[in-house]
Design an enzyme around this catalytic site. Structure first.
Site, PDB file in Angstrom:
ATOM      1  N   ASP A  50       0.833  -1.204   0.000  1.00 38.79           N
ATOM      2  CA  ASP A  50       0.000   0.000   0.000  1.00 38.79           C
ATOM      3  C   ASP A  50       0.870   1.256   0.000  1.00 38.79           C
ATOM      4  O   ASP A  50       2.073   1.219   0.278  1.00 38.79           O
ATOM      5  CB  ASP A  50      -0.902  -0.019   1.234  1.00 38.79           C
ATOM      6  CG  ASP A  50      -2.196   0.760   1.039  1.00 38.79           C
ATOM      7  OD1 ASP A  50      -2.334   1.445   0.004  1.00 38.79           O
ATOM      8  OD2 ASP A  50      -3.071   0.678   1.922  1.00 38.79           O
TER       9      ASP A  50
ATOM     10  N   GLU B  96       2.656   6.993  -2.475  1.00 42.41           N
ATOM     11  CA  GLU B  96       2.363   8.151  -3.331  1.00 42.41           C
ATOM     12  C   GLU B  96       2.869   9.450  -2.698  1.00 42.41           C
ATOM     13  O   GLU B  96       3.366  10.321  -3.414  1.00 42.41           O
ATOM     14  CB  GLU B  96       0.851   8.285  -3.565  1.00 42.41           C
ATOM     15  CG  GLU B  96       0.200   7.074  -4.182  1.00 42.41           C
ATOM     16  CD  GLU B  96      -0.353   6.121  -3.133  1.00 42.41           C
ATOM     17  OE1 GLU B  96      -0.848   5.057  -3.520  1.00 42.41           O
ATOM     18  OE2 GLU B  96      -0.282   6.441  -1.910  1.00 42.41           O
TER      19      GLU B  96
ATOM     20  N   ASP C 293      -8.905   3.936  -3.036  1.00 40.67           N
ATOM     21  CA  ASP C 293     -10.034   4.166  -2.127  1.00 40.67           C
ATOM     22  C   ASP C 293     -11.209   4.819  -2.850  1.00 40.67           C
ATOM     23  O   ASP C 293     -11.154   5.997  -3.229  1.00 40.67           O
ATOM     24  CB  ASP C 293      -9.592   5.054  -0.963  1.00 40.67           C
ATOM     25  CG  ASP C 293      -8.468   4.422  -0.152  1.00 40.67           C
ATOM     26  OD1 ASP C 293      -8.253   3.203  -0.309  1.00 40.67           O
ATOM     27  OD2 ASP C 293      -7.812   5.137   0.619  1.00 40.67           O
TER      28      ASP C 293
END
Length: 789
Positions: free
Chosen positions: A444, A447, A511
Site C-alpha cells: 500500500d 504516493e 479508495d
C-alpha cells in the site's frame, strides 16, 4: 502547463524561446542530431547567443521514433525509467534526405524533418499521424510566483511544512521545456495511467504526479506518461518526474507536454492497431511475469477499520465455505499489527498470539493463501523505528535528520530504497513473515513521497524519485517473493505505480466510495490503466468507504468477478456476502463458479500478456478500433478478445444500456439468446445476472464444473464451446501448451488436439446449424467430428 493567455498572448511574465530554424543536421547511426535555433538565422550575427536546442530524432526499436530535446547539457540523470527491461529492441531504421528535408523510416512510421521552419511530421503509410509544427517546441521562463498554484508545488510545500519550518526557496524563474503535437479533428486521447475522470482525455489537464487522492478527484495513484490515440499511434514521455500535459486544454488542437528542467524526451509509437501499439510500448517499458493461477480466485479481506481477531478470520472463512463461495486468498489489513506501530512487521499478540500456528491451520483447513498489508512508512512508535534511524535507512532532510511527519502514523519516516543496507533491512522483515506462512503482500501507499528539502542515500534527484519510488518499492517486494517462493509464484496487491510498474502485478484502484458513481470511477480507472501498458486491474468490490446498499454490492460483485482479479475489501464494514443477504451469497457462488470454469481461457490470456503486453480487461475500442461507436464506451469492456462484459450501474427498476458490435453474438448464460450487431441493447437485468456476450467466431475453452478453485489442471475434461464459427480453421491454446483446432465445413466441424496433450469432455456448437448441438466425447479421444444440424 498553460503558458498562454488565450491563443495569441502569453501569460504575464512568461518569456518564450521557440525552436524556429534548424541550424545544423548531423546524421548518426540511429537517426539525426539537430541544432535548432530560437531565432531566425538571417546573418552571422543571429548566431550569437541562444538558446539553441539540441534535438535528437532517432529510432530505439522498430515502429518507434524518439525525439529528445535538450537545452543545457548536463550529466545523465541518476533516476531514469528503465527501457527494454525484459525484451530486446528490434533495430529497423532507414535514413534519407532531399534538399528540403530529412526522413527517418522504421516499421511503417516516418519522421520527416524540415529545416526552415523547423518541423517534424510523423506519417504512416496511410496518412499523417501528427506533427510538431512551427513554434511547437521551445523553452519557457516562468515566474515561480505563479507556479506555486500547481498541484505538485502546493503539495511540495504542504509535505514539508510540518517537518521543515524553513523549506528551500524557489528560484525567481523556473525554466520549462514544452513540446506540442497536433490533435486532428476526431482524434481522441486515452490513458495516462489509472485516471478516474472522463475516459476520453480531450479537454483535460493531466498531471503525471502520483498522489493519494481517492478515486473521486483528478489525482491518481498510478500516473503513467503514456497516452494512446484512436489514430494509430501512442506517445510515451520518457520522464520520471512531474510531467504536465494539456490535452487540447490550452490550445484546443494540440497536446502540449511540459517539464521543468533542461531535457524532454518522447517517443511516437506507431501501430496498425491499438493492441500493436501496446505491444511496442510494453517492449520498451516491460511486460508482466507469469502469475500464479491461484491469484485469479476470490480474495477476501478483513477490511480496514473493522475489529477482527483470529476468531473473526476463521468465522469468515467458514461462512464462505458453508455457502459454496471458496476463498483462495485471505488478506489481513493494517490492524494485524498493533495500532500506531505501522509498520512493525509483527503480528499483534493480543489478537494473534500464535501467528505461525494460526496461519498454518487456516491454510490447511480452508485452502487459502495469506496476504498481509504493508507499506514503506515506519511509525515513530514502531519498535523498529530506532533501528532505521541508527542505520540511516530513512529518507533524510537536507540537514541530515530523518524526514518525518504525522500524517497517517505518528512521526512516520519513509524507507530510503536507494540505500542497499536499508533494502536488506526491509527484506529481512518481510522474509520473517514469509517464514511463518505469508504468501504475498499488499504493498500500500508510496504516493506521498516528499521532494522538497530532502536527500536520498545515493543522491537521487527527489523530483525524479517521487513517481519512481513506487517502482523500486514494488520491485523490491516482488523480487523477495519470487526469490523465496519461485518463478511464477510471486504476486503483489499494489496501489501506487508508474511507467514500467506492470512488471510487478497486481494493482488495485485505491479508495473509492460505495456508490454507483464510484463503481463507474473504478471501471474508468481500470480501463485507463490497461490502456497504459498494465495487463491486470482490480478494485475494492462493494467500494471502500461507506457501507454499500445490497443492490450496489451485488452489482459490484458481478463486475469484480469478471475483472482479472477479484477482492472483497472495505473500510469500516465487512464485505462478506451474507451481510447483504443470503441471496447475495447465492449469486456470488454462481458468479465465482463461472469465473473458475473460464480459467482455461483467462489464464491463457494472462500467459499471452507476458509475451505481448496485451491487457486482459480491454476497452471496447482496443478490439473494435474501426467501429466509432466503441471509442467513447467506458461502462463495458472486453475480457480478452472473446467476451463482452457490461456491468450494471443503475437500480434494478431502471434499464441498463450497452452496445453490441457487428456480428451475431451469443449470450454467455443462455446460448439460445443471440443478437445481431451493431445494436444498442436496453434491458432490465436481474440481480443474479451480468450481461456477458460471446463474440462470433469464438472457440471458448472452459474447465469442468464445480472445481471449487481457480487453480486446477486446465488440460483435462475441457468443455469446448464453438460460437458462430465461419468455415475454415479456428485455434485455441490451452494453458500448458496444447492447441485445439476446429475445422469447419458446411456440413461438419472437426475438433483436433493439434499440439500437446489435453482431454475434451464435451463440445457445444452454437450458431452452427439450426440448433445448438451438444456432443459428449469419449475418454481419450484426440479428434471429434460434429455434424452440423
Amino acid at each position: 502547463m498553460k503558458f498562454n493567455d488565450g491563443f495569441w498572448l502569453l501569460k504575464n511574465g512568461v518569456k518564450p524561446y521557440y525552436a524556429l530554424q534548424t541550424a545544423k543536421v548531423d546524421e548518426q547511426a540511429d537517426g539525426y542530431e539537430l541544432q535548432v535555433a530560437s531565432r531566425p538565422i538571417r546573418h552571422r550575427g543571429d548566431t550569437l547567443g541562444g538558446p539553441v536546442l539540441t534535438v535528437k530524432v532517432y529510432s530505439p526499436t522498430e515502429g518507434v521514433v524518439g525525439v529528445k530535446i535538450d537545452h543545457f547539457s548536463h550529466n545523465e540523470p541518476t533516476v531514469t525509467i528503465p527501457l527494454f527491461p525484459n525484451a530486446k529492441p528490434i533495430p529497423n531504421i532507414n535514413l534519407s534526405k532531399t534538399e528540403a528535408d530529412y526522413t527517418l523510416s522504421t516499421g511503417g512510421l516516418e519522421a520527416v524533418i524540415t529545416q526552415n521552419p523547423y518541423t517534424i511530421t510523423f506519417k504512416s503509410p496511410k496518412r499523417i499521424l501528427t506533427f510538431a509544427g512551427p513554434k511547437h517546441q521551445g523553452v519557457f521562463d516562468v515566474p515561480s510566483r505563479w507556479t506555486l498554484s500547481t498541484a505538485s508545488n502546493s503539495s511540495c510545500l504542504a509535505t514539508d511544512t510540518g517537518s521543515n519550518p524553513n523549506p528551500e526557496p524557489l528560484p525567481p524563474v523556473i525554466r520549462y521545456i514544452n513540446s506540442e503535437l497536433n490533435l486532428s479533428p476526431g482524434e481522441l486521447i486515452y490513458g495516462f495511467g489509472e485516471q478516474f475522470g472522463s475516459f476520453v482525455k480531450n479537454g483535460q489537464t493531466v498531471k503525471i504526479w502520483n498522489q493519494d487522492g481517492g478515486t473521486s478527484s483528478d489525482q491518481a495513484y498510478k500516473c503513467v506518461p503514456f497516452y494512446l490515440t484512436n489514430r494509430n499511434y501512442g506517445v510515451f514521455i520518457n520522464h520520471p518526474g512531474e510531467v504536465e500535459v494539456e490535452v487540447g486544454s490550452e490550445k484546443v488542437s494540440r497536446v502540449g507536454v511540459s517539464v521543468a528542467g533542461a531535457s524532454l524526451e518522447y517517443f511516437i509509437i506507431y501501430g496498425e492497431s491499438p493492441l500493436q501499439i501496446l505491444e511496442k510500448y510494453t517492449r520498451m517499458t516491460g511486460r508482466p511475469p507469469i502469475l500464479p493461477s491461484w491469484t485469479f480466485g476470490l480474495w477476501l479481506s478483513t477490511s480496514f477499520l473493522t475489529s477482527y481477531s483470529s476468531d473473526t478470520v476463521s468465522g469468515f472463512l467458514q461462512g464462505m465455505q458453508d455457502r459454496n463461495v471458496p476463498v483462495r486468498v485471505f488478506h489481513l489489513d493494517c490492524f494485524w499489527m498493533k495500532q500506531y506501530e505501522w509498520c512493525s512487521f509483527t503480528f499483534d499478540p493480543d489478537n494473534f498470539p500464535d501467528p505461525k500456528g494460526y496461519l498454518s491451520s487456516i491454510k490447511q483447513k480452508f485452502g487459502v493463501k495469506i496476504c498481509v498489508w504493508i507499506n514503506p512508512y515506519i511509525s515513530q512508535l514502531s519498535p523498529i523505528f530506532k533501528e532505521g534511524v541508527q542505520g540511516g535507512y530513512f529518507i533524510k532532510r537536507t540537514d541530515g535528520t530523518p524526514w518525518q511527519w504525522d500524517l497517517w502514523q505518528p512521526g512516520l519516516a519513509i524507507v530510503d530504497f536507494t540505500n542497499p543496507k536499508a533494502c536488506e533491512w526491509y527484506k529481512a522483515k518481510l522474509n520473517a513473515l514469509i517464514d511463518i506462512g505469508v504468501d504475498c503482500f499488499k504493498t500500500d501507499f508510496a504516493e506521498r513521497i516528499p521532494h522538497a528539502s530532502v536527500k536520498y542515500f545515493d543522491g537521487s534527484d527527489p523530483m525524479r524519485m517521487h513517481n519512481m519510488y513506487s517502482i523500486i518499492y514494488n520491485e523490491l517486494v516482488f523480487n523477495i517473493l519470487r526469490d523465496r517462493l519461485g518463478e511464477g509464484e510471486a504476486v503483489l496487491f499494489a496501489r501506487a505505480s508508474f511507467a514500467g510498474g506492470q512488471r510487478f502485478p497486481v494493482h488495485w484502484g485505491g479508495d473509492c466510495e460505495s456508490t454507483w458513481e464510484a463503481m463507474a470511477e473504478a471501471m474508468r480507472g481500470c480501463l485507463s490503466l490497461t490502456l497504459s501498458g498494465f495487463a491486470f486491474a482490480s478494485h475494492d468490490i462493494g467500494g471502500f468507504e461507506g457501507h454499500p446498499p445490497p443492490e450496489i454490492y451485488q452489482r459490484w460483485v458481478a463486475f469484480g468477478l469478471f475483472s482479472s482479479h477479484s477482492r472483497l475489501h472495505g473500510s469500516s464494514s465487512y464485505r462478506v456476502p451474507w451481510n447483504y443477504g443470503e441471496e447475495a451469497a447465492q449469486n456470488m457462488a454462481t458468479l465465482l463458479e463461472a469465473k473458475h470454469s473460464l480459467m482455461p481461457y483467462l489464464y491463457q490470456l494472462a500467459i499471452e500478456s507476458t509475451k505481448t503486453g496485451h491487457p486482459m480487461q480491454r476497452a471496447m475500442f482496443l478490439e473494435f478500433p474501426d467501429d466509432r461507436n466503441t471509442h467513447y464506451l467506458d461502462r463495458q469492456f472486453m475480457m480478452g478478445p472473446s467476451l463482452l462484459v457490461a456491468p450494471v450501474f443503475v437500480p434494478q427498476e431502471e434499464e441498463t444500456e450497452y452496445y453490441i458490435p457487428v456480428g451475431r453474438w451469443t449470450n454467455f448464460w443462455d446460448h439460445s439468446r443471440t443478437v445481431v450487431g451493431p445494436v444498442w441493447i436496453k434491458e432490465h437485468v436481474t440481480l443474479d445476472q451480468i450481461p456477458v456476450w460471446v463474440r462470433p467466431g469464438t472457440l471458448l475453452l472452459r474447465g469442468p464444473p464445480k472445481t471449487g478453485r481457480p487453480d486446477y489442471d486446465y488440460s483435462k475434461d475441457l468443455r469446448v464451446e464453438l460460437f458462430n464459427l465461419a468455415e475454415g480453421e479456428t485455434l485455441a491454446k490451452v494453458p500448458g501448451g496444447a492447441v485445439i483446432r476446429a475445422d469447419r465445413t458446411s456440413t461438419k466441424v472437426k475438433l483436433t488436439i493439434a499440439e500437446g496433450k489435453a482431454s475434451i469432455d464435451s463440445v457445444y456448437l452454437t450458431g452452427i446449424g439450426n440448433t445448438e448441438t451438444v456432443v459428449k466425447v469419449d475418454s481419450g479421444a484426440t479428434e471429434v467430428v460434429c455434424e452440423v444440424a
